[in-house]
Write a protein that holds these residues in place. Structure first.
Motif, mmCIF file in Angstrom:
data_model
loop_
_atom_site.group_PDB
_atom_site.id
_atom_site.type_symbol
_atom_site.label_atom_id
_atom_site.label_comp_id
_atom_site.label_asym_id
_atom_site.label_seq_id
_atom_site.Cartn_x
_atom_site.Cartn_y
_atom_site.Cartn_z
ATOM 1 N N GLY A 158 0.824 -1.204 0.000
ATOM 2 C CA GLY A 158 0.000 0.000 0.000
ATOM 3 C C GLY A 158 0.862 1.260 0.000
ATOM 4 N N LEU A 161 1.867 2.041 -3.472
ATOM 5 C CA LEU A 161 0.757 2.354 -4.373
ATOM 6 C C LEU A 161 0.101 3.690 -4.022
ATOM 7 C CD1 LEU A 161 -0.761 -1.254 -4.452
ATOM 8 C CD2 LEU A 161 0.609 -0.166 -6.236
ATOM 9 N N SER A 162 0.117 4.055 -2.730
ATOM 10 C CA SER A 162 -0.588 5.279 -2.305
ATOM 11 C C SER A 162 0.251 6.198 -1.448
ATOM 12 C CB SER A 162 -1.834 4.905 -1.492
ATOM 13 O OG SER A 162 -2.572 3.922 -2.136
ATOM 14 N N GLY A 163 1.461 5.789 -1.060
ATOM 15 C CA GLY A 163 2.302 6.608 -0.179
ATOM 16 C C GLY A 163 1.994 6.343 1.287
ATOM 17 N N ASN A 164 2.969 6.594 2.153
ATOM 18 C CA ASN A 164 2.756 6.431 3.590
ATOM 19 C C ASN A 164 3.776 7.268 4.359
ATOM 20 O OD1 ASN A 164 1.426 5.418 5.817
ATOM 21 N ND2 ASN A 164 2.702 3.592 5.965
ATOM 22 N N ALA A 171 8.381 3.261 0.360
ATOM 23 C CA ALA A 171 7.334 3.543 -0.632
ATOM 24 C C ALA A 171 7.951 3.702 -2.021
ATOM 25 C CB ALA A 171 6.566 4.803 -0.241
ATOM 26 N N ALA A 175 7.055 1.208 -5.074
ATOM 27 C CA ALA A 175 6.530 1.744 -6.340
ATOM 28 C C ALA A 175 7.442 1.314 -7.485
ATOM 29 C CB ALA A 175 6.422 3.257 -6.266
ATOM 30 N N ARG A 255 -3.857 -6.812 -4.765
ATOM 31 C CA ARG A 255 -3.683 -6.794 -3.307
ATOM 32 C C ARG A 255 -4.550 -7.892 -2.690
ATOM 33 N NH1 ARG A 255 -4.111 -1.206 -0.338
ATOM 34 N NH2 ARG A 255 -2.589 -2.139 1.067
ATOM 35 N N TYR A 262 -8.015 -7.327 -4.409
ATOM 36 C CA TYR A 262 -8.261 -6.064 -5.111
ATOM 37 C C TYR A 262 -7.361 -5.999 -6.337
ATOM 38 C CZ TYR A 262 -10.075 -4.656 -0.504
ATOM 39 O OH TYR A 262 -10.753 -4.578 0.683
ATOM 40 N N MET A 264 -5.576 -3.779 -8.738
ATOM 41 C CA MET A 264 -5.180 -2.375 -8.675
ATOM 42 C C MET A 264 -4.846 -1.887 -10.081
ATOM 43 S SD MET A 264 -5.478 -2.048 -5.423
ATOM 44 C CE MET A 264 -4.857 -0.401 -5.124
ATOM 45 N N GLY A 266 -3.301 1.594 -12.113
ATOM 46 C CA GLY A 266 -2.536 2.777 -11.756
ATOM 47 C C GLY A 266 -2.773 3.967 -12.647
ATOM 48 N N TRP A 267 -1.693 4.604 -13.052
ATOM 49 C CA TRP A 267 -1.756 5.863 -13.762
ATOM 50 C C TRP A 267 -2.518 5.727 -15.075
ATOM 51 C CZ3 TRP A 267 -0.800 9.677 -10.827
ATOM 52 C CH2 TRP A 267 0.123 9.541 -9.773
#
Ligand code: NAD
Length: 302
Positions: A158, A161-164, A171, A175, A255, A262, A264, A266-267
């Motif tokens: 995660g 995929l979404s940053g943390n 991250a 990625a 995921r 899930y 996923m 992306g861009w």
């Protein structure tokens, strides 16, 4: 034992503990012979132990075949030896599960260059090195006239995929693994090899670096027991992606969190603007960006 992976040989990196241990046990349960790679020891791999032997013993006790490998997947010579001895000792290579990982969490203003480099080395360099070594092996098999059905299953998260917050190293690495998955899925398609990434979950030694989080090892639970934070929760997905049944699935990120899968994506292009073949002007770009890209007429995009 199910026949889903009968006759296959799999490498699982970082397989002494946590999620990788779950993958190794699951692949063996479906008939694969498994190389249990792990440099052992603490959460960051420091202080080598003989922990992979424990997983080999569990697999053998259940009637399977496995060998331990104590190579560091961030080291080129270790990875070459891992692939070479897999083929020499188990006769072939079909599946590579790139799972080994470490964390070094800190807000970026407190993060050292070492914290960044170590995390990049294990996740990115490690995943790239095993992928290249396996690709070279499979290319050789194809050139020798064999039909190959290779499988690479990478591990993102995660954070990638979404940053943390606090994970600018991890991250970035996770990625990068998605970019590597997409590119190698294109390159290896012609060899009959699929490359996908999973985003797993589980209470492991990595999550235990956060205060108050217990560790569950996959074999603490029964093979059919459900626990939302079981580190082996994503292992059935890995086994299926490793099988011949998944031949048409490549370049995907899935995921597996709690009881859900899930897919996923992306861009993708969400909006566009054109300068109609004139050079953009910075002083008037704001209104174009606001109107055409963000759908608002306010100059401050708000
Ligand atoms: N636990 C989670 O919730 C979670 C979520 C998303 C992604 N992940 C990813 O799952 C993977 C497994 O993590 P985990 O949570 O099971 O942690 P873990 O610490 O229990 O397992 C990681 C294993 O990798 C091994 N390892 C580390 N560096 C290595 C190296 N250079 N060479 C060989 N082995 C090495 C460690 O010794 C350890 O046994 C990692 O890639 C992690 O980033 C975990």
């Amino acid at each position: 034992m199910s026949p889903l992976l009968e006759g296959k040989v799999a490498i699982v990196t970082g397989a002494a503990h946590g999620i990788g241990r779950g993958h190794a046990l699951e692949l063996a349960r479906h008939g694969a012979r498994v190389v249990v790679n792990d440099l052992g020891g603490a959460v960051d791999g420091a202080g080598a132990g003989r922990d992979a032997d424990e997983v080999v013993a569990l697999i053998e006790k259940a009637g399977g075949t496995a060998i331990a490998d104590y190579g560091n997947i961030a080291v080129e010579a270790d990875v070459k030896s891992l692939v070479d001895r897999t083929v020499a000792e188990l006769g072939r290579l079909d599946i590579v599960v790139n799972n080994a990982g470490i964390v070094r969490d800190k807000a970026i203003w407190n993060m050292s260059t070492d914290d960044f480099d170590m995390v990049m080395a294990v996740h990115v360099r490690g995943t790239w090195l095993t992928t290249r070594a396996a690709a070279q092996h499979w290319r050789g098999r194809v050139q020798a006239g064999e039909a190959v059905r290779g499988r690479i299953i990478n591990t993102t998260s995660g954070a990638g995929l979404s940053g943390n917050f606090g994970q600018s190293n991890y991250a970035t690495a996770k990625a990068a693994i998605v970019g590597l998955t997409l590119t190698t899925s294109l390159e290896l398609a012609k060899l009959g090899v699929t490359v996908n990434a999973i985003g797993p979950g589980g209470m492991t030694r990595i999550t235990a670096t956060m205060a108050g989080q217990p560790v569950i090892e996959p074999d603490d639970l029964g093979p059919d027991e459900y626990h939302p934070m079981d580190p082996a929760g994503s292992s059935p997905l890995v086994a299926w992606l490793a099988s011949d049944e998944s031949q048409l699935i490549t370049g995907q990120v899935i995921r597996a969190i709690h009881d859900k899968l899930y897919l996923m994506k992306g861009w993708h292009e969400a909006a566009s603007a054109s300068s109609n073949e004139t050079r953009w002007k910075a002083e008037t770009l704001g209104s174009t960006v606001a109107t055409h890209l963000f759908g608002t007429r306010a100059a401050g995009l708000g």
